[in-house]
Write a protein that holds these residues in place. Structure first.
Motif, mmCIF file in Angstrom:
data_model
loop_
_atom_site.group_PDB
_atom_site.id
_atom_site.type_symbol
_atom_site.label_atom_id
_atom_site.label_comp_id
_atom_site.label_asym_id
_atom_site.label_seq_id
_atom_site.Cartn_x
_atom_site.Cartn_y
_atom_site.Cartn_z
ATOM 1 N N ALA A 103 93.392 104.008 -0.281
ATOM 2 C CA ALA A 103 94.653 103.771 -0.673
ATOM 3 C C ALA A 103 95.702 104.102 0.427
ATOM 4 N N ASP A 104 95.420 105.117 1.242
ATOM 5 C CA ASP A 104 96.232 105.649 2.484
ATOM 6 C C ASP A 104 96.143 104.607 3.539
ATOM 7 N N SER A 105 95.033 103.918 3.683
ATOM 8 C CA SER A 105 94.775 103.200 4.866
ATOM 9 C C SER A 105 94.935 101.577 4.324
ATOM 10 N N PHE A 106 94.692 101.197 3.287
ATOM 11 C CA PHE A 106 94.980 99.787 2.987
ATOM 12 C C PHE A 106 95.956 99.361 1.851
ATOM 13 N N GLY A 107 96.539 100.458 1.458
ATOM 14 C CA GLY A 107 97.412 100.303 0.487
ATOM 15 C C GLY A 107 97.124 100.577 -0.955
ATOM 16 N N ALA A 108 97.962 100.913 -1.891
ATOM 17 C CA ALA A 108 97.529 101.373 -3.215
ATOM 18 C C ALA A 108 97.230 100.136 -3.916
ATOM 19 N N GLU A 109 97.742 98.960 -3.633
ATOM 20 C CA GLU A 109 97.389 97.652 -4.285
ATOM 21 C C GLU A 109 95.854 97.574 -4.000
ATOM 22 N N THR A 110 95.036 97.791 -3.015
ATOM 23 C CA THR A 110 93.773 97.993 -2.977
ATOM 24 C C THR A 110 92.992 98.332 -4.389
ATOM 25 N N LEU A 111 93.664 99.243 -5.087
ATOM 26 C CA LEU A 111 92.675 100.098 -6.002
ATOM 27 C C LEU A 111 93.387 99.627 -7.540
ATOM 28 N N THR A 112 92.516 99.680 -8.441
ATOM 29 C CA THR A 112 93.056 99.355 -9.678
ATOM 30 C C THR A 112 93.601 100.706 -10.383
ATOM 31 N N LYS A 113 93.972 100.549 -11.659
ATOM 32 C CA LYS A 113 94.605 101.693 -12.266
ATOM 33 C C LYS A 113 93.739 102.781 -12.428
ATOM 34 N N GLN A 114 92.626 102.660 -12.380
ATOM 35 C CA GLN A 114 91.544 103.709 -12.616
ATOM 36 C C GLN A 114 90.970 104.419 -11.056
ATOM 37 N N GLY A 115 91.761 103.725 -9.954
ATOM 38 C CA GLY A 115 91.285 104.209 -8.910
ATOM 39 C C GLY A 115 90.440 103.761 -8.232
ATOM 40 N N LEU A 116 89.866 102.623 -8.813
ATOM 41 C CA LEU A 116 88.474 101.961 -7.997
ATOM 42 C C LEU A 116 89.000 100.874 -7.109
ATOM 43 N N VAL A 117 88.208 100.625 -6.096
ATOM 44 C CA VAL A 117 88.391 99.364 -5.096
ATOM 45 C C VAL A 117 88.296 97.830 -5.589
ATOM 46 N N GLU A 118 89.091 97.141 -5.700
ATOM 47 C CA GLU A 118 89.251 95.833 -6.288
ATOM 48 C C GLU A 118 88.340 94.958 -5.116
ATOM 49 N N VAL A 119 87.354 94.575 -5.555
ATOM 50 C CA VAL A 119 86.261 93.538 -4.881
ATOM 51 C C VAL A 119 86.105 92.314 -5.465
ATOM 52 N N GLU A 120 85.844 91.223 -4.504
ATOM 53 C CA GLU A 120 85.370 90.008 -4.864
ATOM 54 C C GLU A 120 83.935 89.961 -5.407
ATOM 55 N N LYS A 121 83.324 88.913 -5.677
ATOM 56 C CA LYS A 121 81.880 88.897 -6.095
ATOM 57 C C LYS A 121 80.877 89.105 -5.106
#
Length: 388
Positions: free
Chosen positions: A263-281
């Motif tokens: 989150a600190d490096s790539f922005g909070a928008e990289t994470l879900t509300k649960q704090g997990l990393v949003e990834v493509e398939k």
């Protein structure tokens, strides 16, 4: 080698199950001469691998000196290409703030370690895993972990009555370990749901595990919580007002995804509300095609388990090689079968495999696969690790 501007670095942050599996999947494939300009670097905060599924028994008893087996030294030299660096990553600088984006050798960015060392990356893999509190919050040195284990062994030894706050895998397996070593101690699990574990697993299996616990005299307090672990007059009080006599209360709820660095490096928008990393398939981090994520930190509809990491690693390794070969990363992660093996000491346990009609297996199976040896030798062989 790691910081050379004439090479392309593939950097993996984290050497748990997912990070190490990814390193091992890439190492032999990057060995051919055509990849001479590509480095593979694994960064780990500990100079050894920690086989977490075996740590509960290590914390309960000194028998067998499990710290000598659970903490596994990394190999001095990998089978193929690669190096392992011990250090703590404090910052990741994406390409936009770390260098020349037009230069393909530095297009990824920069990883900054606590000691100030900077490691450029062309491709980055985030495998930062889970952070745990209390009993499972391990330090980064063998000496500190051994001291931590000795302290918990003493707590368990001295306590006559123990309350475990949480009825997932940690609480259930810890109850089994305590009862296996001290069958006369009083052990109570307090769990918020009406059954143990999560409803990902069928009720019949969850009830079967509860029955096994009752057979070894573990008391279950369901649909209740412990909000305050403080003991008053030899008792701990649940949210519903139930008072349980105890000498020791142990929080045994799950861990938390270790994603603050992301989150600190790539922005909070990289994470879900649960704090997990949003990834493509493809397991590429959303909007960051040269950054991948594996293991417990990814937002994927599956249980967070070490057993899933091999499939994550295979997917990511294939896609990284495609990028290195200047092709499109197109291999998609298809998910993994849900399965769980729960040990209740050395000789008991239960397993569920979500295949066919859903298969429930008992102590004979779990003892052979997990309970007796805690999969220690299997992990050493699978990950190419040593022993002290």
């Amino acid at each position: 080698m790691a910081s050379s501007s004439s090479t392309k670095n593939i950097v993996i942050i984290g050497a748990g199950f997912a990070g190490l599996a990814t390193f091992n999947a890439l190492s032999p494939k990057l060995a051919p001469k055509k990849y001479d300009d590509t480095n593979l670097i694994l960064i780990t905060s500990r100079p050894f691998f920690t086989h977490l599924p075996a740590t509960l028994r290590m914390l309960v008893t000194a028998e067998g000196k499990l710290e000598e087996q659970v903490l596994m030294p990394f190999p001095e030299k990998p089978k193929g290409k690669g190096e392992i660096i011990t250090g703590t990553v404090v910052r990741i600088q994406p390409a936009s703030s770390s260098g020349d984006e037009a230069n393909p050798t530095t297009v990824g960015g920069l990883v900054v370690l606590e000691d100030g060392k900077e490691i450029p990356y062309s491709i980055l893999v985030l495998a930062t895993g889970t952070t745990w509190s209390g009993m499972l919050n391990f330090a980064n040195s063998k000496e500190e972990i051994t001291q931590h284990a000795n302290e918990w062994r003493e707590k368990f030894s001295e306590a006559k009555s123990i309350v475990l706050a949480g009825g997932g895998a940690v609480g259930v397996e810890l109850a089994g370990e305590i009862k296996d070593y001290w069958p006369d101690k009083s052990v109570t699990i307090v769990n918020g749901q009406n059954l143990l574990f999560t409803d990902v697993y069928p009720d019949k299996w969850r009830k079967a595990v509860a029955d096994q616990l009752k057979q070894i005299n573990v008391e279950l307090v369901l649909e209740d919580h412990i909000d305050n672990a403080e003991i008053h007059d030899g008792q701990v009080e649940t949210r519903k007002g139930k008072k349980i006599s105890t000498d020791l209360v142990v929080p045994t709820w799950g861990g938390k995804a270790n994603t603050q660095l992301v989150a600190d490096s790539f922005g909070a928008e990289t994470l879900t509300k649960q704090g997990l990393v949003e990834v493509e398939k493809t397991l590429q981090v959303r909007n960051h095609p040269r950054v991948f994520a594996v293991g417990d930190i990814i937002s994927w509809s599956e249980q967070k388990q070490a057993a899933k990491c091999g499939a994550h690693a295979t997917t990511v390794a294939t896609n990284i090689l495609s990028l290195v070969d200047e092709k499109v990363a197109a291999t998609e992660y298809k998910g993994s079968m849900e399965a769980i093996l729960v040990s209740l000491g050395k000789n008991r346990g239960s397993a569920f495999l979500n295949t066919l009609w859903g298969v429930v297996l008992g102590s004979w199976f779990v003892k052979a696969v997990k309970s007796k040896g805690l999969m220690i030798e299997m992990m050493r062989g699978q990950y190419g690790l040593g022993k002290w």
